[in-house]
Design a protein around this motif. Structure first.
Motif, mmCIF file in Angstrom:
data_model
loop_
_atom_site.group_PDB
_atom_site.id
_atom_site.type_symbol
_atom_site.label_atom_id
_atom_site.label_comp_id
_atom_site.label_asym_id
_atom_site.label_seq_id
_atom_site.Cartn_x
_atom_site.Cartn_y
_atom_site.Cartn_z
ATOM 1 N N LEU A 581 1.334 -1.130 -0.088
ATOM 2 C CA LEU A 581 -0.348 -0.042 -0.490
ATOM 3 C C LEU A 581 0.963 0.987 0.256
ATOM 4 O O LEU A 581 0.555 2.563 -0.695
ATOM 5 N N GLY A 582 1.960 0.901 0.458
ATOM 6 C CA GLY A 582 2.668 2.389 0.959
ATOM 7 C C GLY A 582 3.594 2.735 -0.761
ATOM 8 O O GLY A 582 4.370 3.559 -1.023
ATOM 9 N N ARG A 583 3.466 2.142 -1.188
ATOM 10 C CA ARG A 583 3.951 1.695 -2.955
ATOM 11 C C ARG A 583 3.015 3.260 -3.567
ATOM 12 O O ARG A 583 3.629 3.542 -4.533
ATOM 13 N N VAL A 584 1.603 2.928 -3.289
ATOM 14 C CA VAL A 584 1.111 3.624 -3.927
ATOM 15 C C VAL A 584 0.619 5.129 -3.205
ATOM 16 O O VAL A 584 0.766 6.254 -4.014
ATOM 17 N N LEU A 585 0.317 4.661 -1.754
ATOM 18 C CA LEU A 585 0.131 5.995 -1.030
ATOM 19 C C LEU A 585 1.559 6.127 0.098
ATOM 20 O O LEU A 585 1.903 5.894 0.374
ATOM 21 N N ASN A 586 1.217 7.477 0.553
ATOM 22 C CA ASN A 586 2.497 7.959 0.962
ATOM 23 C C ASN A 586 2.117 7.298 2.393
ATOM 24 O O ASN A 586 1.383 6.424 2.714
ATOM 25 N N LYS A 587 2.955 6.896 3.595
ATOM 26 C CA LYS A 587 3.207 6.176 4.898
ATOM 27 C C LYS A 587 1.642 6.556 5.468
ATOM 28 O O LYS A 587 1.324 5.815 6.168
ATOM 29 N N LYS A 588 1.181 7.611 5.537
ATOM 30 C CA LYS A 588 0.047 7.902 6.986
ATOM 31 C C LYS A 588 -1.278 7.124 6.602
ATOM 32 O O LYS A 588 -1.954 6.507 7.318
#
Length: 604
Positions: A581-588
């Motif tokens: 998921l972090g590859r698509v959105l920022n960490k938060k």
């Protein structure tokens, strides 16, 4: 109208006859519009249909009150325009051919070092492409059998690899990818495959041996597949004659008529053998229509992208514009195509064989019990002929949300599920949803010609909407609406019997619930409703899942779209780990989505 007839130009083009209600009756083409249209009339003592006309055209001219023409640069352009307009607009008195599909061919590109056999319905680019066909039946069975019996390169991607695959291990491929066979040896395998295509009996015998081998090895599923292929290949007509073996490859068209109608037969001769045939039944009783039958059948059969594997076309009867059609096909296909009607010799015997087959088909048809229900539907609606192909429309929504439309198709009393269509709609009310859906369908008439009948799930208002849209396009197509009887604005059902009302050109019809004709329309409507509801549920599920994602903290529509574009489905998003998921959105945001979809368990 007499002045418009007298003042027509002496130029090629198409002419259209309209009745007093503005409905299109007939479309024709002419080398000279002035001479052709005048031939339909006698001018003294008053303007009237010419007595030499056949019954069908005489009746059409008697109903015509207006003529419109379109001048074209050449007669070839007129031929093409006439054919296109007839397919799209379905004029009442033109011959309407249902069998306008293209047939598959088997082809191989011999310019490749290790060529493969493939199926195609279009011309394949290449100087050394060899075609076999057309095949109205059994093309796939022949192709699969070639790869079953001959160790050719089995898949397109096989040659891209550098290591022999499973096909080589089981003896189905000679592994040219590892250099275990050279081009000359492989060419011998291709010649072996050619012999199977040319000699269907030999192919069937080889398949029977393979079937018995599988059966004895207890591989019953594979044996059943071979059995089905043998049956499919057996349906391909093939017989030979020593007298005809020297003839070139020929396509033969032959028509015959009886009191019930007509039939057009196509025979395909390759290397002195009739290797395939097809036929189309015609709702005609008059041989004066032969020119239109041959012209339209040939023009539709040989499209601009259809492979042409014969050296000439033979017809059993001479017809008007034969030379012009020959020139048009020659230009379309890129080589000279002769269309001839032989008067004697072997070729004449071939066309007589076509006529003989056409008469036999008519005889067999006359012996079959006639389906009563389609004829009753024809009489109920006052149609010229029983409808063979019907399109039925319905839409579905929930309080105006996720509106969708559905079209299902019934042809020759069977559901044609390959022609079913879904429509994503944007309008919020049923009237404009139906308008949107029907407009899209009308826009596709050029690629997919109109059917014989439209059935609309709705009352007279929606039926009139459909007629208005069709009239704008110039299409003469009967439309029936079906709606539940309403009492106090509620749909009424009594003891399980549906009180449905039909809306037709003949007026409002209230048939008994036990009437087979009403039940026929109900089955059509129910199938469209089922198809629409199923699609609507699918769309609603997508929407519900999307909304649920938006409930996650800080996640808006743009981020949801990024997730969908990356993962493809909502299920894939749910299964993704935090790192992905972090590859698509920022960490938060990734943590927010992950925690929303995988809430931590709490001890009670």
């Amino acid at each position: 109208m007499i002045e418009s007839v007298k003042n027509l130009p002496d130029k090629p083009g198409i002419y259209q006859y309209f009745d007093k209600d503005g409905k299109l009756l007939y479309v024709g083409k002419a080398k000279s519009l002035k001479k052709r249209v005048k031939s339909y009339f006698r001018f003294t003592p008053t303007l009237a249909p010419a007595p030499t006309l056949g019954p069908r055209i005489y009746q059409m001219v008697a109903q015509a009150v207006r003529i419109e023409t379109i001048v074209t640069p050449s007669e070839s352009d007129a031929l093409l325009l006439e054919n296109s307009l007839i397919k799209q607009l379905k004029p009442k008195y033109n011959i309407l051919l249902r069998d306008d599909k293209t047939y598959p061919y088997i082809y191989i590109d011999l310019s490749e070092p290790f060529p493969r056999f493939e199926l195609t319905r279009k011309v394949v680019k290449g100087k050394r492409v060899k075609y076999f066909g057309p095949f109205p039946h059994g093309a796939r069975a022949i192709l699969d059998s070639l790869y079953e019996l001959v160790p050719l390169v089995q898949k397109k991607g096989c040659l891209k690899g550098k290591k022999a695959c499973l096909f080589h291990q089981i003896g189905r491929c000679m592994a040219p990818c590892e250099g275990k066979i050279d081009e000359k040896e492989y060419a011998e395998l291709v010649e072996e495959a050619f012999s199977y295509i040319h000699h269907k009996k030999r192919l069937q015998r080889a398949l029977e041996k393979r079937m018995h081998f599988y059966a004895e090895s207890l591989r019953f599923e594979e044996a059943a597949q071979i059995r089905d292929r043998i049956e499919a290949i057996g349906k391909i007509e093939e017989f030979s004659s020593a007298d005809l073996a020297r003839l070139e490859d020929l396509d033969i068209f032959a028509a015959a008529f009886d009191d019930e109608g007509g039939v057009l037969v196509r025979l395909f001769m390759r290397e002195g053998k009739i290797v395939a045939s097809s036929h189309t039944y015609l709702h005609l009783h008059d041989e004066t229509d032969l020119s239109e039958v041959y012209r339209r059948s040939i023009l539709e059969f040989y499209g601009s992208e259809t492979p042409f594997t014969a050296t000439a076309i033979l017809t059993a009867h001479p017809f008007d514009e034969q030379e012009e059609l020959s020139a048009l096909l020659s230009e379309r296909i890129g080589k000279h195509i002769a269309i001839t009607t032989p008067k004697r010799g072997d070729k004449r015997r071939l066309t007589e064989l076509g006529v003989q087959n056409a008469k036999e088909l008519l005889r067999q048809k006359s012996l079959r019990p006639k389906p009563e229900l389609p004829e009753k539907i024809r009489d109920l609606l006052g149609l010229r002929q029983a409808p063979e192909r019907i399109e039925i429309f319905d839409n579905s929504h929930l309080a105006g949300e996720a509106p969708v439309g559905a079209m299902v198709v019934r042809e020759k009393e069977k559901w044609d599920k390959s022609s079913y269509r879904h429509y994503n709609l944007t309008a919020r009310d049923e009237y404009h949803q139906m308008e949107q859906m029907l407009s899209q369908r009308i826009g596709s008439f050029e690629k997919s010609p109109p059917p014989d009948l439209w059935v609309i799930d709705g009352g007279e208002t929606l039926r009139q909407l459909a007629l208005t849209l069709l009239k704008r396009k110039g299409v003469d197509l009967p439309v029936v609406g079906i709606a539940k009887e309403k009492i106090d604005a509620k749909a009424h059902r009594a003891k399980g019997a549906a009180k449905d009302i039909l809306y037709t050109d003949e007026g409002e019809m209230r048939l008994m619930p036990s009437d087979a004709r009403l039940q026929w329309f109900q089955r059509l409507r129910d199938e469209a409703h089922r198809f629409a509801i199923a699609f609507h549920k699918k769309q609603r599920l997508k929407e519900d899942k999307k909304i649920s994602l938006l409930e996650a903290k800080g996640i808006g529509p743009a981020k949801v779209k990024r997730l969908i574009d990356y993962f493809g489905t909502f299920d894939a998003i749910k299964e993704a780990d935090l790192e992905t998921l972090g590859r698509v959105l920022n960490k938060k945001d990734a943590q927010s989505i992950y925690l929303y979809l995988h809430p931590p368990s709490t001890d009670e």
